[in-house]
Design a protein around this motif. Structure first.
Motif, PDB file in Angstrom:
ATOM      1  N   THR A   1      14.718   7.369  -1.401  1.00  0.00           N
ATOM      2  CA  THR A   1      13.439   6.723  -1.676  1.00  0.00           C
ATOM      3  C   THR A   1      13.638   5.231  -1.885  1.00  0.00           C
ATOM      4  O   THR A   1      12.908   4.395  -1.341  1.00  0.00           O
TER       5      THR A   1
ATOM      6  N   ARG B   1      -0.011  14.211   1.286  1.00  0.00           N
ATOM      7  CA  ARG B   1       0.073  13.109   0.324  1.00  0.00           C
ATOM      8  C   ARG B   1       0.403  13.667  -1.060  1.00  0.00           C
ATOM      9  O   ARG B   1      -0.256  14.591  -1.529  1.00  0.00           O
TER      10      ARG B   1
ATOM     11  N   TYR C   1       2.562   1.959  -8.920  1.00  0.00           N
ATOM     12  CA  TYR C   1       2.129   0.882  -8.028  1.00  0.00           C
ATOM     13  C   TYR C   1       2.390  -0.485  -8.658  1.00  0.00           C
ATOM     14  O   TYR C   1       2.949  -1.386  -8.027  1.00  0.00           O
TER      15      TYR C   1
ATOM     16  N   TYR D   1       8.331  -5.691  -4.468  1.00  0.00           N
ATOM     17  CA  TYR D   1       7.664  -6.074  -3.224  1.00  0.00           C
ATOM     18  C   TYR D   1       7.596  -7.597  -3.095  1.00  0.00           C
ATOM     19  O   TYR D   1       7.804  -8.157  -2.010  1.00  0.00           O
TER      20      TYR D   1
ATOM     21  N   TYR E   1      11.097   8.811  -7.265  1.00  0.00           N
ATOM     22  CA  TYR E   1      11.321   7.381  -7.084  1.00  0.00           C
ATOM     23  C   TYR E   1      12.760   6.953  -7.349  1.00  0.00           C
ATOM     24  O   TYR E   1      13.196   5.910  -6.857  1.00  0.00           O
TER      25      TYR E   1
ATOM     26  N   GLU F   1       0.268   7.289 -10.338  1.00  0.00           N
ATOM     27  CA  GLU F   1       0.306   6.511  -9.105  1.00  0.00           C
ATOM     28  C   GLU F   1      -0.023   5.040  -9.368  1.00  0.00           C
ATOM     29  O   GLU F   1       0.625   4.145  -8.822  1.00  0.00           O
TER      30      GLU F   1
ATOM     31  N   SER G   1       0.859  -1.182   0.000  1.00  0.00           N
ATOM     32  CA  SER G   1       0.000   0.000   0.000  1.00  0.00           C
ATOM     33  C   SER G   1       0.895   1.232   0.000  1.00  0.00           C
ATOM     34  O   SER G   1       1.970   1.220   0.606  1.00  0.00           O
ATOM     35  N   ASN G   2       0.453   2.289  -0.665  1.00  0.00           N
ATOM     36  CA  ASN G   2       1.262   3.507  -0.660  1.00  0.00           C
ATOM     37  C   ASN G   2       0.931   4.390   0.540  1.00  0.00           C
ATOM     38  O   ASN G   2       1.760   4.594   1.423  1.00  0.00           O
ATOM     39  N   GLN G   3      -0.304   4.909   0.612  1.00  0.00           N
ATOM     40  CA  GLN G   3      -0.640   5.827   1.702  1.00  0.00           C
ATOM     41  C   GLN G   3      -0.558   5.155   3.071  1.00  0.00           C
ATOM     42  O   GLN G   3      -0.090   5.746   4.044  1.00  0.00           O
TER      43      GLN G   3
ATOM     44  N   TYR H   1       4.732   5.009   1.455  1.00  0.00           N
ATOM     45  CA  TYR H   1       4.863   6.464   1.373  1.00  0.00           C
ATOM     46  C   TYR H   1       5.422   7.041   2.682  1.00  0.00           C
ATOM     47  O   TYR H   1       6.287   7.911   2.673  1.00  0.00           O
TER      48      TYR H   1
ATOM     49  N   LEU I   1      12.087   2.092   0.315  1.00  0.00           N
ATOM     50  CA  LEU I   1      11.317   1.014  -0.302  1.00  0.00           C
ATOM     51  C   LEU I   1      11.945  -0.338   0.010  1.00  0.00           C
ATOM     52  O   LEU I   1      11.253  -1.306   0.330  1.00  0.00           O
TER      53      LEU I   1
ATOM     54  N   VAL J   1       8.324  11.240  -3.143  1.00  0.00           N
ATOM     55  CA  VAL J   1       7.606  10.605  -4.246  1.00  0.00           C
ATOM     56  C   VAL J   1       7.506  11.584  -5.407  1.00  0.00           C
ATOM     57  O   VAL J   1       7.719  11.228  -6.556  1.00  0.00           O
TER      58      VAL J   1
END
Length: 428
Positions: free
Chosen positions: A236, A382, A396, A403, A231, A392, A206-208, A212, A240, A222
């Motif tokens: 950054t 955000r 993702y 990930y 990125y 976005e 998840s980003n938010q 993030y 990640l 971002v």
């Protein structure tokens, strides 16, 4: 609160965002045009995406209807994944809901294409709704080309939820302000069981409500400026890599679906998780979470930097609504002190109205929700631009292989930066 939020927005003016995180809902109902029913009442459709907030909003609507007996508010709940599809179809077909939630990801597209009703003239005449009652940073999100297209509904930050029972059984002290990334990883390892029945941390994709926050805690970004992706910033990439490491080291289950993150915490599968303040009503109604969990501030980064993503939703009106005056009365009421305080007391969300945050805190005695408000001091708006949703979503998908451990984080982040820069270059 207003001073703190204004500070945050000024510090992040080039990466302003805002608009509450995407709360989720599994319920949906079809869109329908407003109409005058047989009783002579004007029926307004009001679309939202979070079923957890519906009961509270229904109570607010009931109060509004009592004061405006000629208007009936019909709440439509459409889950986040389908919400924007519904709105796009409605915009194309000329059947948008009369009023609906708006998000920073989409405000520019809808406002610049004349799909939203400008509210400036209504605000100038209103005795109960005023932009001065809300944080400047949230107002700015919904102001396009000097016209106000939505009024702030709420704001949110992100916190670290933890299972007190698991911590107690392991003899580990609860998370507090001293925690940093090293401590989070250390405790996650101690609370992870080898048989896979329990994970120390839920690092959902998840980003938010995920990476993030860690990006900004590490001094990364971002959106570096209005036209450049962050990125490919080494800070950054480092953030990640740290966040994804929980999955790679089997300290977190693989969770690429939004609903899986909350389920894992509610089912006792993970000892810790990162969740937005909008989850409060759902967690409060879950017996297991209510009995065994609490929330703390997010851990600080390697160099002591703190950050939490700050966002907020807005209430907008369709430009082609058949009942603009009635729709304004509803949005005006939602922006009034009465409705905003009612929203806070009911625990629906942290009301954006100045001074109402404490009312929201006082509404819940089960969890340390004051932590959400405390984090405003170092909140990061955000990241958003004119075409947020486009870049976005692409970023993702490009980051997902990293990930899952299928690609190096640096390579995936570079791809995300490249595509994001292409989108940003096409903006006006």
């Amino acid at each position: 609160m207003k001073t703190l939020v204004r500070f945050c927005s000024l510090m992040a003016v080039s990466t302003l965002l805002a608009a509450c995180g995407s709360g989720t809902s599994d319920n949906s109902s079809s869109s329908s045009e407003s109409q005058s029913n047989n009783s002579g009442k004007t029926e307004l459709s009001y679309a939202i995406w979070d079923s957890n907030q519906e009961p509270g909003i229904r109570q607010i609507a009931d109060q509004f209807e009592a004061q405006n007996p000629d208007i009936k508010v019909k709440i439509q709940v459409v889950n986040w994944d389908n919400y924007w599809t519904m709105l796009e179809a409605g915009a194309t077909g000329g059947s948008l809901p009369d009023a609906f939630w708006m998000h920073s990801n989409e405000i520019y597209r809808y406002a610049s294409n004349d799909m939203l009703l400008p509210l400036d003239d209504y605000l100038a005449k209103s005795k109960t709704a005023s932009l001065s009652n809300f944080p400047d940073g949230l107002n700015a999100i919904y102001n396009i080309n000097d016209k106000q297209y939505a009024l702030p509904k709420d704001f949110d930050t992100i916190g670290l939820w933890y299972n007190k029972k698991m911590f107690d059984e392991a003899g580990i002290a609860y998370p507090d302000e001293t925690w940093d990334w090293d401590k989070l990883k250390e405790v996650a390892k101690k609370l992870t069981k080898d048989d896979g029945s329990q994970y120390g941390f839920g690092a959902g994709f998840s980003n938010q409500e995920g990476f993030y926050n860690f990006i900004y805690q590490n001094g990364g970004q971002v959106l570096a400026d209005a036209k450049t992706s962050g990125y490919d910033d080494p800070k950054t990439v480092e953030a990640l890599d740290y966040y994804f490491s929980f999955v790679k080291e089997k300290l977190s289950p693989v969770m690429t679906e939004d609903r899986k993150r909350a389920e894992a915490f509610q089912n006792g599968q993970v000892a810790m998780g990162v969740f937005g303040s909008w989850n409060l009503s759902g967690f409060s109604s879950n017996d297991y979470v209510k009995a065994n969990a609490d929330v703390a501030v997010l851990p600080k980064g390697p160099n002591g930097k703190r950050a939490t993503i700050f966002n907020g939703l807005g209430n907008a009106i369709a430009a082609n609504t058949k009942h603009p005056e009635a729709a304004w009365k509803w949005v005006e009421y939602l922006s009034s002190k009465e409705a905003q305080e009612m929203q806070a007391k009911l625990g629906v969300a942290i009301s954006a109205y100045e001074g109402a945050a404490q009312t929201w805190v006082d509404s819940n005695k089960d969890f340390a929700v004051q932590k959400y408000v405390d984090m405003l001091e170092y909140a990061q708006i955000r990241p958003y631009s004119q075409m947020t949703l486009k870049w976005e979503e692409k970023a993702y998908e490009l980051l997902k292989p990293a990930y899952l451990g299928e690609e190096k984080t640096k390579d995936a982040a570079q791809k995300a930066a490249d595509q994001m820069n292409e989108v940003l270059a096409s903006e006006k």
